[in-house]
Design a protein around this motif. Structure first.
Motif, PDB file in Angstrom:
ATOM      1  N   TRP A 218       0.890  -1.269  -0.292  1.00  0.00           N
ATOM      2  CA  TRP A 218      -0.007   0.004  -0.070  1.00  0.00           C
ATOM      3  C   TRP A 218       0.875   1.231  -0.090  1.00  0.00           C
ATOM      4  CZ3 TRP A 218      -0.281   3.696   3.827  1.00  0.00           C
ATOM      5  CH2 TRP A 218      -1.364   4.893   3.529  1.00  0.00           C
ATOM      6  N   LEU A 219       1.873   1.002   0.821  1.00  0.00           N
ATOM      7  CA  LEU A 219       2.787   2.493   0.898  1.00  0.00           C
ATOM      8  C   LEU A 219       3.290   2.627  -0.422  1.00  0.00           C
ATOM      9  CD1 LEU A 219       4.495   1.966   4.257  1.00  0.00           C
ATOM     10  CD2 LEU A 219       3.360   3.928   3.733  1.00  0.00           C
ATOM     11  N   HIS A 220       3.716   1.565  -1.060  1.00  0.00           N
ATOM     12  CA  HIS A 220       4.797   1.963  -2.423  1.00  0.00           C
ATOM     13  C   HIS A 220       4.027   1.804  -3.542  1.00  0.00           C
ATOM     14  CE1 HIS A 220       8.968   2.066  -0.632  1.00  0.00           C
ATOM     15  NE2 HIS A 220       8.329   1.202   0.269  1.00  0.00           N
ATOM     16  N   ASN A 221       2.588   1.254  -3.668  1.00  0.00           N
ATOM     17  CA  ASN A 221       2.014   1.310  -4.705  1.00  0.00           C
ATOM     18  C   ASN A 221       0.624   2.450  -4.759  1.00  0.00           C
ATOM     19  OD1 ASN A 221       3.494  -0.629  -5.560  1.00  0.00           O
ATOM     20  ND2 ASN A 221       1.721  -2.329  -5.138  1.00  0.00           N
ATOM     21  N   ASP A 222       0.069   2.788  -3.435  1.00  0.00           N
ATOM     22  CA  ASP A 222      -1.146   3.534  -3.626  1.00  0.00           C
ATOM     23  C   ASP A 222      -0.942   4.749  -2.979  1.00  0.00           C
ATOM     24  OD1 ASP A 222      -2.365   1.464  -5.218  1.00  0.00           O
ATOM     25  OD2 ASP A 222      -2.605   0.210  -3.325  1.00  0.00           O
ATOM     26  N   ALA A 223      -0.246   4.827  -1.880  1.00  0.00           N
ATOM     27  CA  ALA A 223      -0.318   5.747  -0.724  1.00  0.00           C
ATOM     28  C   ALA A 223       0.466   7.223  -1.264  1.00  0.00           C
ATOM     29  CB  ALA A 223       0.334   5.507   0.486  1.00  0.00           C
ATOM     30  N   SER A 224       0.072   8.357  -0.594  1.00  0.00           N
ATOM     31  CA  SER A 224       0.621   9.653  -0.988  1.00  0.00           C
ATOM     32  C   SER A 224       0.993  10.129   0.454  1.00  0.00           C
ATOM     33  CB  SER A 224      -0.109  10.270  -1.877  1.00  0.00           C
ATOM     34  OG  SER A 224      -1.169  10.849  -1.397  1.00  0.00           O
ATOM     35  N   VAL A 225       2.000  11.093   0.540  1.00  0.00           N
ATOM     36  CA  VAL A 225       2.258  11.687   1.725  1.00  0.00           C
ATOM     37  C   VAL A 225       0.870  12.317   2.244  1.00  0.00           C
ATOM     38  CG1 VAL A 225       3.444  13.396   2.957  1.00  0.00           C
ATOM     39  CG2 VAL A 225       4.641  12.166   0.954  1.00  0.00           C
ATOM     40  N   GLY A 226       0.575  11.980   3.450  1.00  0.00           N
ATOM     41  CA  GLY A 226      -0.584  12.538   4.439  1.00  0.00           C
ATOM     42  C   GLY A 226      -1.691  11.621   3.989  1.00  0.00           C
ATOM     43  N   GLN A 227      -1.724  10.658   3.531  1.00  0.00           N
ATOM     44  CA  GLN A 227      -3.080   9.748   3.257  1.00  0.00           C
ATOM     45  C   GLN A 227      -2.901   8.640   4.321  1.00  0.00           C
ATOM     46  OE1 GLN A 227      -3.074   7.923  -0.495  1.00  0.00           O
ATOM     47  NE2 GLN A 227      -4.831   6.546  -0.113  1.00  0.00           N
ATOM     48  N   VAL A 228      -4.426   8.445   4.696  1.00  0.00           N
ATOM     49  CA  VAL A 228      -4.620   7.544   5.747  1.00  0.00           C
ATOM     50  C   VAL A 228      -5.088   6.244   5.133  1.00  0.00           C
ATOM     51  CG1 VAL A 228      -6.141   6.963   7.926  1.00  0.00           C
ATOM     52  CG2 VAL A 228      -5.183   8.929   7.451  1.00  0.00           C
ATOM     53  N   SER A 229      -4.360   5.022   5.598  1.00  0.00           N
ATOM     54  CA  SER A 229      -4.822   3.760   4.922  1.00  0.00           C
ATOM     55  C   SER A 229      -6.051   3.280   5.206  1.00  0.00           C
ATOM     56  CB  SER A 229      -3.667   2.883   5.277  1.00  0.00           C
ATOM     57  OG  SER A 229      -3.938   2.105   6.712  1.00  0.00           O
ATOM     58  N   PRO A 230      -6.680   2.240   4.433  1.00  0.00           N
ATOM     59  CA  PRO A 230      -7.623   1.478   4.979  1.00  0.00           C
ATOM     60  C   PRO A 230      -7.382   0.631   6.101  1.00  0.00           C
ATOM     61  CG  PRO A 230      -6.821   0.279   3.113  1.00  0.00           C
ATOM     62  CD  PRO A 230      -5.989   1.751   3.273  1.00  0.00           C
ATOM     63  N   VAL A 231      -8.126  -0.236   6.760  1.00  0.00           N
ATOM     64  CA  VAL A 231      -7.737  -1.065   7.870  1.00  0.00           C
ATOM     65  C   VAL A 231      -7.070  -2.462   7.355  1.00  0.00           C
ATOM     66  CG1 VAL A 231      -8.494  -2.592   9.777  1.00  0.00           C
ATOM     67  CG2 VAL A 231      -9.753  -0.408   9.253  1.00  0.00           C
ATOM     68  N   PHE A 232      -6.053  -2.625   7.950  1.00  0.00           N
ATOM     69  CA  PHE A 232      -5.301  -4.002   7.505  1.00  0.00           C
ATOM     70  C   PHE A 232      -5.427  -5.190   8.566  1.00  0.00           C
ATOM     71  CE2 PHE A 232      -2.852  -0.613   4.993  1.00  0.00           C
ATOM     72  CZ  PHE A 232      -3.076  -1.116   3.793  1.00  0.00           C
ATOM     73  N   GLU A 233      -5.604  -6.327   8.317  1.00  0.00           N
ATOM     74  CA  GLU A 233      -5.811  -7.101   9.342  1.00  0.00           C
ATOM     75  C   GLU A 233      -4.273  -8.026   9.219  1.00  0.00           C
ATOM     76  OE1 GLU A 233      -8.384 -10.990  10.651  1.00  0.00           O
ATOM     77  OE2 GLU A 233      -9.090  -9.850   8.852  1.00  0.00           O
TER      78      GLU A 233
END
Length: 396
Positions: A218-233
């Motif tokens: 998620w960090l390296h494919n989809d995220a941008s600075v300041g973005q909150v992730s979905p919930v990861f199990e």
């Protein structure tokens, strides 16, 4: 191969006072520029994250105790002890059938060994973090392992309701938090620590979280600075993350490697100062030079020193000094700044290597090793020339 006998005057860097040399930011930057190939960084992403642990509640414990009592009653009535145990145990079915000697009996059975008979059910008993029920399936008095025992193992696990409660908290955080300040405030409200980590594209761990590839992707494919992730199990945890920074690939900044470079430049400055002091008395025996230098200088001896060796006793790693010694003629000397200090090396004796024909096997080994290195270099060069970027991390 050829071996040497040497005498060394050794001055460790740590014996030279730090306040006697000067290290400036300009020196550090110059060192970084001159050695930039040693300080190349892969792209990394930084994050803050909250961990919502899924732990069994008191209600879950009570539910397990009730389940164990029901299992005990059914275990007593079971016709096929091993089939019943293998169906109801939380461990592999193969561990539901034991054949034991008297000495191998679990403590719960050993304490009532004299009363055990076929059909006896003992438990539930707590052993570590699990609960067990034992049933004596058969006793063969004259066998090497007379006790046949069926075992049911149950672990205290969070119920679906408990998991749902933890997920709802994590989901609320992921859906309502919009920045680091809001996440920090929520963490204070829920008494959760805000954790931090920096990860590269191939990391499998994130901080203390093992097997966190889904978060790394998620960090390296989809995220941008300041973005909150979905919930990861992640196993028994739910995780919500916030990407805080992106560090591109390239040469590290001075601030990123300051401590490492400072140590190396400090050593270089000490080496220069020690060298200047030692070389002010050229040609004297090493013992006299050591006496004139004062505290910190010591005399070392090494015999049967091979070219492949990289350690001098009492001086530690000394690859440069050993290499320089092999270039000397007997009676000659050289001064070397090595890993741990400055050495003046005097070659006392050199024993020549065996004839070349005796080294044929060794030469063949070196040729094979060099061939492997060259093939690797060819592949690396082809990747660089074709401008290939390895992005496999995006998919696993």
């Amino acid at each position: 191969g050829t071996t040497l006998s040497v005498q060394c005057l050794y001055v460790p860097y740590h014996t030279y006072p730090n306040d006697q040399v000067k290290v400036t930011d300009e020196m550090l930057q110059q060192y970084l520029e001159a050695h930039k190939e040693d300080y190349q960084l892969i792209e990394t992403r930084s994050l803050q994250y909250l961990v919502f642990d899924v732990q069994p509640t008191e209600e879950d414990k009570h539910a397990l105790q009730k389940e164990l009592q029901n299992l005990r009653q059914a275990f007593v009535q079971a016709k096929d002890d091993y089939a019943f145990a293998s169906i109801n145990t939380d461990e592999p079915a193969t561990e539901a059938h034991l054949q034991l000697t008297a000495q191998q009996l679990p403590q719960a059975l050993a304490q009532q060994k004299s009363r055990l008979k076929k059909g006896s059910v003992v438990g539930p008993v707590q052993e570590g973090d699990v609960y067990k029920l034992y049933k004596i399936a058969a006793i063969h008095p004259h066998a090497a392992q007379p006790y046949e025992v069926a075992v049911i193992t149950k672990q205290l696990m969070p119920s679906d309701a408990t998991r749902d409660q933890a997920f709802r908290k994590a989901d609320y955080c992921a859906s309502t938090m919009r920045n680091a300040n809001q996440m920090a405030a929520y963490a204070v409200q829920e008494d959760l620590p805000v954790l931090e980590a920096r990860v590269g594209p191939y990391n499998t761990h994130v901080g203390m979280l093992p097997q966190a590839r889904v978060l790394v992707r998620w960090l390296h494919n989809d995220a941008s600075v300041g973005q909150v992730s979905p919930v990861f199990e992640l196993d028994d945890k739910y995780v919500v993350a916030l990407m805080t920074d992106r560090t591109p690939a390239g040469t590290a900044s001075l601030d990123q490697v300051r401590n490492e470079i400072f140590f190396k430049v400090l050593q270089a400055q000490k080496a220069y100062a020690i060298m200047a002091q030692l070389q002010s008395t050229p040609g004297l025996p090493l013992e006299e030079i050591a006496a004139q230098y004062g505290d910190g200088a010591r005399i070392l001896e090494a015999n049967n020193l091979g070219f492949e060796e990289d350690v001098l006793q009492s001086a530690g790693m000394a690859r440069r000094a050993i290499g320089a010694a092999f270039a000397l003629q007997p009676g000659k000397r050289t001064a070397v700044a090595d890993d741990n200090g400055v050495l003046i090396v005097v070659l006392k004796d050199k024993k020549d290597a065996a004839p070349l024909e005796a080294l044929a096997a060794y030469q063949q080994d070196l040729t094979q090793i060099e061939g492997i290195k060259q093939r690797r270099k060819v592949v690396q060069s082809m990747e660089e020339l074709s401008n290939i970027k390895d992005e496999r991390y995006r998919f696993f």
